[in-house]
Enzyme design. Structure first.
Site, PDB file in Angstrom:
ATOM      1  N   VAL A 167     -18.249  28.111 -52.597  1.00  0.00           N
ATOM      2  CA  VAL A 167     -17.535  27.669 -53.798  1.00  0.00           C
ATOM      3  C   VAL A 167     -18.077  26.329 -54.301  1.00  0.00           C
ATOM      4  O   VAL A 167     -18.342  26.159 -55.492  1.00  0.00           O
ATOM      5  CB  VAL A 167     -16.013  27.589 -53.497  1.00  0.00           C
ATOM      6  CG1 VAL A 167     -15.267  26.890 -54.620  1.00  0.00           C
ATOM      7  CG2 VAL A 167     -15.457  28.995 -53.303  1.00  0.00           C
TER       8      VAL A 167
ATOM      9  N   THR B 169      -8.583  27.480 -51.652  1.00  0.00           N
ATOM     10  CA  THR B 169      -7.363  28.292 -51.708  1.00  0.00           C
ATOM     11  C   THR B 169      -6.336  27.702 -50.741  1.00  0.00           C
ATOM     12  O   THR B 169      -6.593  27.608 -49.535  1.00  0.00           O
ATOM     13  CB  THR B 169      -7.694  29.752 -51.324  1.00  0.00           C
ATOM     14  OG1 THR B 169      -8.713  30.219 -52.197  1.00  0.00           O
ATOM     15  CG2 THR B 169      -6.474  30.645 -51.442  1.00  0.00           C
TER      16      THR B 169
ATOM     17  N   LEU C 182     -14.245  33.372 -57.868  1.00  0.00           N
ATOM     18  CA  LEU C 182     -15.574  33.989 -57.784  1.00  0.00           C
ATOM     19  C   LEU C 182     -15.665  34.922 -56.579  1.00  0.00           C
ATOM     20  O   LEU C 182     -14.975  34.742 -55.579  1.00  0.00           O
ATOM     21  CB  LEU C 182     -16.669  32.929 -57.732  1.00  0.00           C
ATOM     22  CG  LEU C 182     -16.710  31.912 -56.593  1.00  0.00           C
ATOM     23  CD1 LEU C 182     -17.237  32.503 -55.310  1.00  0.00           C
ATOM     24  CD2 LEU C 182     -17.572  30.736 -57.021  1.00  0.00           C
TER      25      LEU C 182
ATOM     26  N   GLU D 268     -18.359  36.601 -53.806  1.00  0.00           N
ATOM     27  CA  GLU D 268     -19.703  36.449 -53.251  1.00  0.00           C
ATOM     28  C   GLU D 268     -20.573  37.621 -53.724  1.00  0.00           C
ATOM     29  O   GLU D 268     -20.111  38.741 -53.815  1.00  0.00           O
ATOM     30  CB  GLU D 268     -19.629  36.420 -51.716  1.00  0.00           C
ATOM     31  CG  GLU D 268     -18.963  35.148 -51.227  1.00  0.00           C
ATOM     32  CD  GLU D 268     -18.661  35.146 -49.724  1.00  0.00           C
ATOM     33  OE1 GLU D 268     -19.235  35.959 -48.993  1.00  0.00           O
ATOM     34  OE2 GLU D 268     -17.837  34.309 -49.310  1.00  0.00           O
TER      35      GLU D 268
ATOM     36  N   PHE E 200     -11.275  48.463 -57.353  1.00  0.00           N
ATOM     37  CA  PHE E 200     -10.624  48.377 -56.046  1.00  0.00           C
ATOM     38  C   PHE E 200      -9.885  49.672 -55.693  1.00  0.00           C
ATOM     39  O   PHE E 200      -8.800  49.655 -55.151  1.00  0.00           O
ATOM     40  CB  PHE E 200      -9.702  47.143 -55.978  1.00  0.00           C
ATOM     41  CG  PHE E 200     -10.514  45.877 -55.918  1.00  0.00           C
ATOM     42  CD1 PHE E 200     -10.742  45.243 -54.713  1.00  0.00           C
ATOM     43  CD2 PHE E 200     -11.104  45.361 -57.059  1.00  0.00           C
ATOM     44  CE1 PHE E 200     -11.541  44.117 -54.645  1.00  0.00           C
ATOM     45  CE2 PHE E 200     -11.911  44.234 -57.007  1.00  0.00           C
ATOM     46  CZ  PHE E 200     -12.127  43.604 -55.792  1.00  0.00           C
ATOM     47  N   LEU E 201     -10.520  50.781 -56.048  1.00  0.00           N
ATOM     48  CA  LEU E 201      -9.976  52.096 -55.688  1.00  0.00           C
ATOM     49  C   LEU E 201     -10.998  52.879 -54.872  1.00  0.00           C
ATOM     50  O   LEU E 201     -11.101  54.092 -54.995  1.00  0.00           O
ATOM     51  CB  LEU E 201      -9.599  52.880 -56.962  1.00  0.00           C
ATOM     52  CG  LEU E 201      -8.347  52.416 -57.702  1.00  0.00           C
ATOM     53  CD1 LEU E 201      -8.065  53.298 -58.911  1.00  0.00           C
ATOM     54  CD2 LEU E 201      -7.121  52.410 -56.777  1.00  0.00           C
TER      55      LEU E 201
ATOM     56  N   GLY F 171     -12.130  53.546 -47.839  1.00  0.00           N
ATOM     57  CA  GLY F 171     -13.123  53.222 -46.814  1.00  0.00           C
ATOM     58  C   GLY F 171     -12.451  52.709 -45.557  1.00  0.00           C
ATOM     59  O   GLY F 171     -11.321  53.096 -45.239  1.00  0.00           O
TER      60      GLY F 171
ATOM     61  N   CYS G  57     -12.207  36.308 -47.618  1.00  0.00           N
ATOM     62  CA  CYS G  57     -11.001  35.908 -48.364  1.00  0.00           C
ATOM     63  C   CYS G  57      -9.787  36.831 -48.205  1.00  0.00           C
ATOM     64  O   CYS G  57      -8.687  36.344 -47.964  1.00  0.00           O
ATOM     65  CB  CYS G  57     -11.336  35.769 -49.850  1.00  0.00           C
ATOM     66  SG  CYS G  57     -12.318  34.297 -50.176  1.00  0.00           S
TER      67      CYS G  57
ATOM     68  N   LYS H 265     -21.015  43.290 -48.609  1.00  0.00           N
ATOM     69  CA  LYS H 265     -21.085  44.016 -49.876  1.00  0.00           C
ATOM     70  C   LYS H 265     -22.431  43.763 -50.526  1.00  0.00           C
ATOM     71  O   LYS H 265     -23.219  42.951 -50.024  1.00  0.00           O
ATOM     72  CB  LYS H 265     -19.936  43.638 -50.807  1.00  0.00           C
ATOM     73  CG  LYS H 265     -19.877  42.196 -51.198  1.00  0.00           C
ATOM     74  CD  LYS H 265     -18.697  42.006 -52.136  1.00  0.00           C
ATOM     75  CE  LYS H 265     -18.399  40.549 -52.307  1.00  0.00           C
ATOM     76  NZ  LYS H 265     -17.279  40.278 -53.147  1.00  0.00           N
TER      77      LYS H 265
HETATM   78  N1  LIG Z   1     -16.199  32.352 -50.583  1.00  0.00           N
HETATM   79  C1  LIG Z   1     -15.485  32.916 -51.546  1.00  0.00           C
HETATM   80  O1  LIG Z   1     -15.779  34.007 -52.017  1.00  0.00           O
HETATM   81  C2  LIG Z   1     -14.290  32.193 -52.117  1.00  0.00           C
HETATM   82  C3  LIG Z   1     -13.797  32.605 -53.362  1.00  0.00           C
HETATM   83  C4  LIG Z   1     -12.701  31.926 -53.900  1.00  0.00           C
HETATM   84  C5  LIG Z   1     -12.088  30.899 -53.186  1.00  0.00           C
HETATM   85  N2  LIG Z   1     -12.581  30.545 -51.964  1.00  0.00           N
HETATM   86  C6  LIG Z   1     -11.916  29.446 -51.260  1.00  0.00           C
HETATM   87  O2  LIG Z   1     -12.679  28.259 -51.481  1.00  0.00           O
HETATM   88  C7  LIG Z   1     -12.665  27.422 -50.307  1.00  0.00           C
HETATM   89  C8  LIG Z   1     -14.087  27.193 -49.829  1.00  0.00           C
HETATM   90  O3  LIG Z   1     -14.639  28.438 -49.487  1.00  0.00           O
HETATM   91  P1  LIG Z   1     -16.179  28.609 -49.165  1.00  0.00           P
HETATM   92  O4  LIG Z   1     -16.420  30.079 -49.016  1.00  0.00           O
HETATM   93  O5  LIG Z   1     -16.986  27.834 -50.114  1.00  0.00           O
HETATM   94  O6  LIG Z   1     -16.240  27.910 -47.718  1.00  0.00           O
HETATM   95  P2  LIG Z   1     -17.541  27.545 -46.869  1.00  0.00           P
HETATM   96  O7  LIG Z   1     -17.130  27.599 -45.449  1.00  0.00           O
HETATM   97  O8  LIG Z   1     -18.714  28.366 -47.338  1.00  0.00           O
HETATM   98  O9  LIG Z   1     -17.848  26.039 -47.286  1.00  0.00           O
HETATM   99  C9  LIG Z   1     -17.028  24.961 -46.986  1.00  0.00           C
HETATM  100  C10 LIG Z   1     -17.909  23.751 -46.836  1.00  0.00           C
HETATM  101  O10 LIG Z   1     -17.086  22.592 -46.743  1.00  0.00           O
HETATM  102  C11 LIG Z   1     -17.718  21.691 -45.844  1.00  0.00           C
HETATM  103  N3  LIG Z   1     -16.760  20.675 -45.421  1.00  0.00           N
HETATM  104  C12 LIG Z   1     -15.796  20.726 -44.466  1.00  0.00           C
HETATM  105  N4  LIG Z   1     -15.130  19.549 -44.400  1.00  0.00           N
HETATM  106  C13 LIG Z   1     -15.668  18.738 -45.350  1.00  0.00           C
HETATM  107  C14 LIG Z   1     -15.415  17.396 -45.786  1.00  0.00           C
HETATM  108  N5  LIG Z   1     -14.459  16.641 -45.222  1.00  0.00           N
HETATM  109  N6  LIG Z   1     -16.168  16.888 -46.793  1.00  0.00           N
HETATM  110  C15 LIG Z   1     -17.138  17.634 -47.373  1.00  0.00           C
HETATM  111  N7  LIG Z   1     -17.426  18.903 -46.993  1.00  0.00           N
HETATM  112  C16 LIG Z   1     -16.706  19.437 -46.000  1.00  0.00           C
HETATM  113  C17 LIG Z   1     -18.239  22.594 -44.750  1.00  0.00           C
HETATM  114  O11 LIG Z   1     -19.236  21.943 -43.963  1.00  0.00           O
HETATM  115  C18 LIG Z   1     -18.793  23.762 -45.580  1.00  0.00           C
HETATM  116  O12 LIG Z   1     -20.152  23.566 -45.931  1.00  0.00           O
HETATM  117  C19 LIG Z   1     -11.763  28.149 -49.308  1.00  0.00           C
HETATM  118  O13 LIG Z   1     -10.456  27.671 -49.452  1.00  0.00           O
HETATM  119  C20 LIG Z   1     -11.850  29.602 -49.753  1.00  0.00           C
HETATM  120  O14 LIG Z   1     -10.718  30.340 -49.381  1.00  0.00           O
HETATM  121  C21 LIG Z   1     -13.678  31.162 -51.417  1.00  0.00           C
END
Ligand SMILES: NC(=O)c1ccc[n+]([C@@H]2O[C@H](COP(=O)([O-])OP(=O)(O)OC[C@H]3O[C@@H](n4cnc5c(N)ncnc54)[C@H](O)[C@@H]3O)[C@@H](O)[C@H]2O)c1
Length: 324
Positions: free
Chosen positions: A17, A124, A154, A156, A250-251, A254, A261, A321
């Protein structure tokens, strides 16, 4: 606050993100400083390497290299910015609640910012987090820092496209003016903006993922009934999905939902409801159906192969995916 539309931005967290958000805001003309705590990740990003596969992202990072700075230093990142985005991970705890420890670390690490800055939550988080962050900022003498919830939707594999062409942008704020500043960041994107209070913005994210997960468990249950009644679930999904009130997404039946997430966010919403004294019956069933669906695959394998120990089993399609 600079209202020319190119405010400097800090991003905490260079994960999926954070990196997509940072690179896309740089593409939209902002100076962006991205801070992470993993030295190797920051090194690689400085060298123009994206540490995971996401279509278009590496090109975006390279193309905007002069507007993107990567650092390990929280104070350096926050000091230069008018908006500080929190994009750290919020993994599940043993009970299923979201673990907010990384979010609290970011709050603790914020330097004593003198000018008005807005903290924007993209991670989140459970409903009520914004209120708690606001109280924590006040306790640290940082009540001049604004707070906005701007959840990320978003997916992935299509993250850059999702960021630049979102279905909607959700902005929840305590102060109207803070919400306006964050909304202005998205002016150049052609998308509806949903303005809300902070709690509702937090809930929109959890409700959207829970609803998508519900559709998956629903079609899986339909598939199970199809199997015992002789119907073909793919035909059924096609016929159901063409109803404009339902839509085709989403239908796909599987083995159930997975990824980073859906399991985490559905459990977090179930726990959030339960912690608030409400038993979320439907969501509990959605999660249970998902667990049973995985076991059904094992049961089917056992039915055809007998004992599975020592058997060589080929898996067709290992990726979570497409494009990941
Ligand atoms: N991946 C997805 O598809 C997606 C989609 C929507 C929302 N989210 C939400 O967004 C958030 C982040 O998800 P993500 O997939 O990017 O996680 P991720 O694990 O890929 O990345 C998180 C990053 O934060 C870093 N981090 C941890 N503590 C930190 C700090 N104190 N300062 C700076 N960086 C720090 C970690 O080292 C890591 O690189 C989560 O809450 C997730 O639920 C994810």
């Amino acid at each position: 606050m600079n209202r020319q539309g190119n405010e400097p931005i800090a991003i905490f967290g260079a994960g999926w993100v954070g990196l997509v958000t940072g690179a896309c805001f740089a593409e939209l003309g902002h100076e962006v400083t991205i801070r992470d705590i993993v030295p190797e990740r920051v090194e690689r990003l400085r060298a123009g390497e994206v540490p995971f596969f996401e279509p278009e992202l590496e090109d975006l990072v390279k193309r905007n290299a002069d507007r993107l700075t990567f650092t390990l230093d929280a104070a350096e990142a926050a000091a230069a910015a008018e908006l500080v985005f929190v994009c750290v991970d919020t993994p599940p705890t043993y009970s299923g609640d979201a673990d907010l420890s990384r979010v609290w670390t970011v709050i603790d690490e914020l330097p004593r910012l003198e000018r008005r800055t807005i903290l924007v939550m993209k991670s989140t988080v459970p409903v009520g987090t914004g209120e708690k962050v606001r109280a924590a900022l006040e306790a640290r003498g940082l009540s001049h820092i604004g707070y906005v919830s701007n959840p990320e939707f978003l997916a992935e594999g299509g993250a850059v496209e999702d960021f630049l062409h979102p279905d909607r942008v959700v902005i929840g704020s305590f102060a109207e003016a803070d919400g306006d500043c964050v909304a202005a960041l998205y002016d150049r994107l052609d998308t509806p903006i949903v303005r809300a209070d902070v709690a509702s913005a937090e809930m929109i994210k959890l409700a959207a993922n829970a609803f998508l997960a519900t559709r998956i468990s629903f079609i899986n249950e339909i598939a199970n009934v199809c199997e015992v009644t002789g119907a073909d679930v793919e035909k059924v999904a096609e016929g159901v999905g063409l109803d404009h009130r339902l839509g085709p997404h989403f239908l796909r039946a599987g083995v159930g939902f997975g990824g980073s997430c859906f399991p985490k966010d559905t459990n977090a919403l179930k726990q959030l409801a339960s912690n608030s004294g409400y038993h979320f019956q439907l969501l509990s069933a959605v999660i249970e159906v998902n667990e049973l669906q995985k076991r059904r695959v094992i049961n089917k394998l056992q039915k055809y192969l007998g004992r599975l120990r020592g058997k060589r089993i080929a898996l067709l399609g290992l990726a979570f995916k497409a494009n990941t």
